[in-house]
Design a protein around this motif. Sequence first.
Motif, short mmCIF file in Angstrom:
data_model
loop_
_atom_site.label_atom_id
_atom_site.label_comp_id
_atom_site.label_asym_id
_atom_site.label_seq_id
_atom_site.Cartn_x
_atom_site.Cartn_y
_atom_site.Cartn_z
N VAL A 170 0.83 -1.20 0.00
CA VAL A 170 0.00 0.00 0.00
C VAL A 170 0.87 1.26 0.00
N GLN A 171 0.32 2.34 -0.56
CA GLN A 171 1.06 3.60 -0.68
C GLN A 171 1.20 4.33 0.65
N GLN A 172 0.20 4.18 1.53
CA GLN A 172 0.26 4.85 2.82
C GLN A 172 -0.44 4.00 3.87
N LEU A 173 -0.02 4.18 5.11
CA LEU A 173 -0.67 3.48 6.20
C LEU A 173 -1.97 4.20 6.48
N ALA A 174 -3.08 3.53 6.26
CA ALA A 174 -4.38 4.15 6.44
C ALA A 174 -5.32 3.15 7.09
N GLU A 175 -6.37 3.68 7.67
CA GLU A 175 -7.34 2.83 8.34
C GLU A 175 -8.36 2.30 7.36
N VAL A 176 -7.92 1.29 6.60
CA VAL A 176 -8.80 0.59 5.69
C VAL A 176 -8.70 -0.90 6.01
N GLY A 177 -9.71 -1.63 5.67
CA GLY A 177 -9.68 -3.06 5.92
C GLY A 177 -10.05 -3.38 7.36
N ALA A 178 -9.77 -4.60 7.73
CA ALA A 178 -10.16 -5.09 9.04
C ALA A 178 -9.20 -4.63 10.12
N GLY A 179 -9.72 -4.55 11.30
CA GLY A 179 -8.88 -4.26 12.46
C GLY A 179 -8.18 -5.53 12.90
N LEU A 180 -7.30 -5.38 13.86
CA LEU A 180 -6.55 -6.51 14.39
C LEU A 180 -6.99 -6.82 15.81
N GLN A 181 -7.00 -8.07 16.12
CA GLN A 181 -7.23 -8.52 17.48
C GLN A 181 -5.89 -8.97 18.03
N ILE A 182 -5.45 -8.34 19.09
CA ILE A 182 -4.16 -8.68 19.69
C ILE A 182 -4.43 -9.52 20.94
N ALA A 183 -4.21 -10.81 20.82
CA ALA A 183 -4.44 -11.74 21.92
C ALA A 183 -3.33 -11.60 22.96
N PRO A 184 -3.58 -12.08 24.18
CA PRO A 184 -2.56 -11.94 25.24
C PRO A 184 -1.19 -12.50 24.87
N ASN A 185 -1.12 -13.60 24.12
CA ASN A 185 0.20 -14.11 23.76
C ASN A 185 0.94 -13.12 22.86
N ALA A 186 0.21 -12.41 21.99
CA ALA A 186 0.84 -11.40 21.13
C ALA A 186 1.15 -10.14 21.91
N SER A 187 0.26 -9.72 22.81
CA SER A 187 0.54 -8.50 23.57
C SER A 187 1.73 -8.69 24.49
N ARG A 188 1.95 -9.91 24.95
CA ARG A 188 3.13 -10.20 25.78
C ARG A 188 4.42 -9.97 24.96
N ILE A 189 4.40 -10.37 23.70
CA ILE A 189 5.56 -10.16 22.83
C ILE A 189 5.73 -8.67 22.53
N LEU A 190 4.63 -7.98 22.26
CA LEU A 190 4.71 -6.54 22.01
C LEU A 190 5.25 -5.79 23.23
N ASP A 191 4.92 -6.29 24.42
CA ASP A 191 5.46 -5.69 25.64
C ASP A 191 6.97 -5.90 25.71
N ALA A 192 7.42 -7.11 25.39
CA ALA A 192 8.87 -7.39 25.41
C ALA A 192 9.61 -6.54 24.38
N LEU A 193 8.93 -6.18 23.28
CA LEU A 193 9.54 -5.33 22.25
C LEU A 193 9.47 -3.85 22.59
N GLY A 194 8.77 -3.52 23.67
CA GLY A 194 8.70 -2.15 24.12
C GLY A 194 7.66 -1.28 23.44
N VAL A 195 6.67 -1.88 22.79
CA VAL A 195 5.65 -1.07 22.10
C VAL A 195 4.25 -1.20 22.71
N LEU A 196 4.06 -2.09 23.67
CA LEU A 196 2.73 -2.30 24.21
C LEU A 196 2.18 -1.04 24.89
N ALA A 197 2.98 -0.35 25.66
CA ALA A 197 2.49 0.83 26.37
C ALA A 197 1.91 1.86 25.40
N ALA A 198 2.56 2.07 24.26
CA ALA A 198 2.06 3.03 23.27
C ALA A 198 0.74 2.54 22.67
N LEU A 199 0.61 1.24 22.47
CA LEU A 199 -0.62 0.69 21.91
C LEU A 199 -1.78 0.79 22.90
#
Length: 170
Positions: A12-41
């Motif tokens: 895609v040409q730009q990041l835009a809010e089109v299409g389906a949203g994402l469901q972030i399950a606890p196993n994925a949010s745990r990884i996002l936390d380890a990567l340091g991005v969960l707090a921003a999300l």
Amino acid sequence: QSGIRCDVYEKVQQLAEVGAGLQIAPNASRILDALGVLAALEEVWNEPERIDLVSGSNLKRLASVPVGVNARTRWGSPYGVLHRATLQQAAVRKEPLIALHLGTPLDPVADPLPDRDRSGLIVGADGVWSRMRGLIPSSPKPAFSGNIAWRFTVPGNQAPSFLDVSAVSA
């Protein structure tokens, strides 16, 4: 975090809010936390109190899965929903070792692969039907299951009367 440069190629040409949203399950949010991005999300996502599975023909609830506080208690990490572009902004654009290339689909048949000397990792973010899949030894071929699922949210004050929204948070 390991110092590996990564190039992400997005068609895609730009990041835009089109299409389906994402469901972030606890196993994925745990990884996002380890990567340091969960707090921003967590500042921008929604944590629903429950997920209702309803019939597509009559909208009757078939099952309900408690999440929200329950996810944090039961699995030790949150369950959240957000748009794909929001995740990309938080996880990709804030990391200096990741180069995001918008409007750049990868097609190993028509074009040679990008310069591998620059990256330790190349990600083709072009979905299940990606032509990059063929470069991965023994990768399974995608097959349509014949099933379709629709996800939607309904604000509590606009929900049809036959849906019980008493446990839904605003």
